[in-house]
Design an enzyme around this catalytic site. Structure first.
Site, mmCIF file in Angstrom:
data_model
loop_
_atom_site.group_PDB
_atom_site.id
_atom_site.type_symbol
_atom_site.label_atom_id
_atom_site.label_comp_id
_atom_site.label_asym_id
_atom_site.label_seq_id
_atom_site.Cartn_x
_atom_site.Cartn_y
_atom_site.Cartn_z
ATOM 1 N N GLU A 259 16.861 58.380 37.353
ATOM 2 C CA GLU A 259 15.494 58.741 36.972
ATOM 3 C C GLU A 259 14.982 59.886 37.850
ATOM 4 O O GLU A 259 15.081 59.836 39.072
ATOM 5 C CB GLU A 259 14.590 57.520 37.130
ATOM 6 C CG GLU A 259 13.123 57.774 36.834
ATOM 7 C CD GLU A 259 12.247 56.581 37.174
ATOM 8 O OE1 GLU A 259 11.091 56.564 36.716
ATOM 9 O OE2 GLU A 259 12.713 55.674 37.891
ATOM 10 N N LYS A 322 9.867 58.586 28.324
ATOM 11 C CA LYS A 322 9.534 57.212 28.700
ATOM 12 C C LYS A 322 8.254 56.770 28.000
ATOM 13 O O LYS A 322 7.240 57.464 28.045
ATOM 14 C CB LYS A 322 9.366 57.119 30.220
ATOM 15 C CG LYS A 322 9.128 55.716 30.744
ATOM 16 C CD LYS A 322 9.050 55.730 32.265
ATOM 17 C CE LYS A 322 8.864 54.339 32.832
ATOM 18 N NZ LYS A 322 8.766 54.362 34.313
ATOM 19 N N CYS A 372 13.573 53.277 34.203
ATOM 20 C CA CYS A 372 12.951 52.421 35.209
ATOM 21 C C CYS A 372 12.619 51.050 34.633
ATOM 22 O O CYS A 372 13.474 50.392 34.056
ATOM 23 C CB CYS A 372 11.716 53.108 35.785
ATOM 24 S SG CYS A 372 11.019 52.262 37.238
#
Length: 499
Positions: A259, A322, A372
């Site tokens: 990430e 995301k 994440c």
């Protein structure tokens, strides 16, 4: 009644140790006392207090490490450390408290313990979506120390496994009130349920060996400290560390970085030059986390936390934004009211993406991308994954140092592989990087604080989708009926023996 309240608080703290990395499983028995003391409460207010104190202790010891993440930039966020350490447990304790309140009203029901378990799982589910949700350390994850014990996830999902864990953990509650007949029934049914789980898990694993695709993947874990990750003076050192770890292994098809591994746009000439040189020397495709935007100006400008793929010809093969952002970390909720900046680097809040799958045409690979903590949401991961071939989860757990956080995150993430019958490739800047097969078995692994790369073949997904991936949480209803039936039959047997 001060003594029971203190006991509830202390037992709650102890119960937080059932999760990774300690997996102190005997602490699950603390739930038997909570189940007992709620039933013996004089009124619902007292039951609520007992549940709240237990819940506060439970989350205090279970997620203390969030305060470590806040302390990374202590000069700016020193004031937030008490809120992270105590404020979050204060809020999350309300869910356990609410489950105890609801259970109290069934205190005289002969199925009280069963209802207590239902209420616990109900509020775990509520916790997964209310106020954006935080389904961290659901009680079912206490079984994630064992590949065998997590196999029921493929049928009943994490909430179903939570029900089993809480059911077994509260089976000793009649001991406190010396109700030995009920104790025999609950202990016998718990042993039977646990035996069925062990047999099912062992048979499932022994009959299903890991099958692999022909696609080689390389996992790169540079373990860059969070204080250095966004430091301009460390940028080139960090980039070259990624590149060196990527090149220093056998030939591969895919290279995966973590990430926000690229903290600047990949089209900066000097950055692009080094990336293309690496990709040409390895003849691989790079999948990396980075920062992306919508190329607009002014009020229309939007910033995203992204995962994208680059080939040696500088073609961007896919880009994912995301969609489940971390409140206070990646954006500030109630920004007009709360005059604070987000915890992560930069002044601009990230915007939500659309989620969904991405496709890597060269390898005919359909990917479920997760950035994440998107991996902690079981319903989010299950959505639109019926045609996916693999889950790729990139993360950065460097925030939390050598604490429980990275270990918990890994075990939570690999549970999604079992639920959905999909292999998972998990890459952390620092944390635990791994190749996980669709049964949750770890094939390759890089440990916390390890600076290294590892590679292997991507496992194949299951030929048939799992029951959970098809029907979701509805399978819990079958579990409830099954355990009720076991209790009923055991009660009949005991009654017959007494006659």
């Amino acid at each position: 009644m001060y003594k029971p309240k203190i006991i509830c608080l202390l037992l709650g703290i102890l119960s937080g140790l059932v999760f990774a990395p300690t997996f102190f499983i005997p602490a699950l028995l603390t739930l038997s006392y909570l189940c007992y003391i709620v039933q013996k409460s004089e009124n619902w207010q007292e039951a609520t207090k007992f549940g709240y104190l237990f819940g506060f202790g439970h989350f205090l010891s279970g997620i203390y490490w969030i305060s470590i993440g806040v302390s990374v930039y202590i000069a700016d966020f020193w004031w937030a450390i008490p809120f992270a350490l105590f404020g979050l447990p204060i809020v999350l304790a309300c869910f356990i408290s609410a489950s105890c309140t609801l259970s109290f009203f069934a205190k005289n029901n002969k199925y009280y313990q069963f209802i207590f378990c239902l209420c616990w799982v109900l509020f775990e589910w509520v916790r997964s979506w209310i106020f954006t949700g935080l389904p961290w350390n659901l009680i079912g994850y206490a079984f994630s120390f064992s590949d065998i014990l997590i196999q029921p996830l493929s049928i009943i999902g994490i909430y179903g496994l939570s029900f089993i864990v809480i059911y077994i953990s509260t089976s000793a509650y009649p001991l406190f009130s010396k109700q030995f007949t009920q104790l025999k029934i609950l202990l016998a049914s718990s042993v039977l349920v646990l035996t069925i789980i062990v047999i099912y898990g062992a048979v499932r694993l022994s009959n299903n060996h890991t099958n692999f695709t022909d696609i080689k993947v390389r996992l790169v874990q540079p373990s860059i400290p969070q204080t250095e990750k966004w430091n301009e003076e460390e940028f080139w050192h960090n980039l070259m560390l990624h590149i060196n770890l990527s090149e220093n292994l056998e030939p591969t098809d895919l290279i995966i970085w973590s990430e926000a591994a690229l903290v600047v746009p990949d089209d900066i000439p000097q950055v692009k030059s080094k990336l293309l040189k690496m990709l040409n020397s390895t003849n691989a495709i790079l999948i990396t986390g980075g920062i992306s935007d919508n190329k607009k100006q002014g009020d229309e400008f939007e910033l995203y936390s992204a995962m994208y793929a680059l080939d040696k010809n500088n073609h961007k093969l896919f880009e994912y934004h995301k969609s489940h952002l971390v409140p206070f970390g990646e954006y500030m909720p109630l920004k007009k009211i709360l005059p604070f900046k987000k915890l992560t680097h930069g002044l601009i809040d990230y915007k939500e993406g659309n989620g969904g799958l991405v496709y890597l045409e060269k390898y005919n690979l359909k990917i479920k991308p997760l950035i994440c903590y998107e991996s902690i949401f079981p319903d989010f991961v299950r959505t639109n994954n019926e045609i996916a071939d693999v889950i790729i989860n990139i993360t950065n757990d460097a925030w939390y140092g050598k604490s429980s956080g990275p270990y918990q995150h890994f075990h939570i993430s690999r549970s999604r592989a079992v639920e959905n019958g999909l292999p998972m490739i998990r890459v952390a800047n620092n944390g635990i990087s791994a190749i996980v097969d669709p049964f949750g078995r770890t094939i390759k692994k890089l440990n916390l604080n390890e600076i290294n790369g590892t590679q292997g073949l991507i496992p194949k997904k299951l030929i048939s989708p799992t029951i959970f991936s098809q029907f979701g949480n509805f399978t819990i209803l079958l579990l409830i009926v099954f355990i009720l039936l076991i209790n009923y039959l055991l009660a009949l047997i005991l009654d017959h023996q007494r006659v």
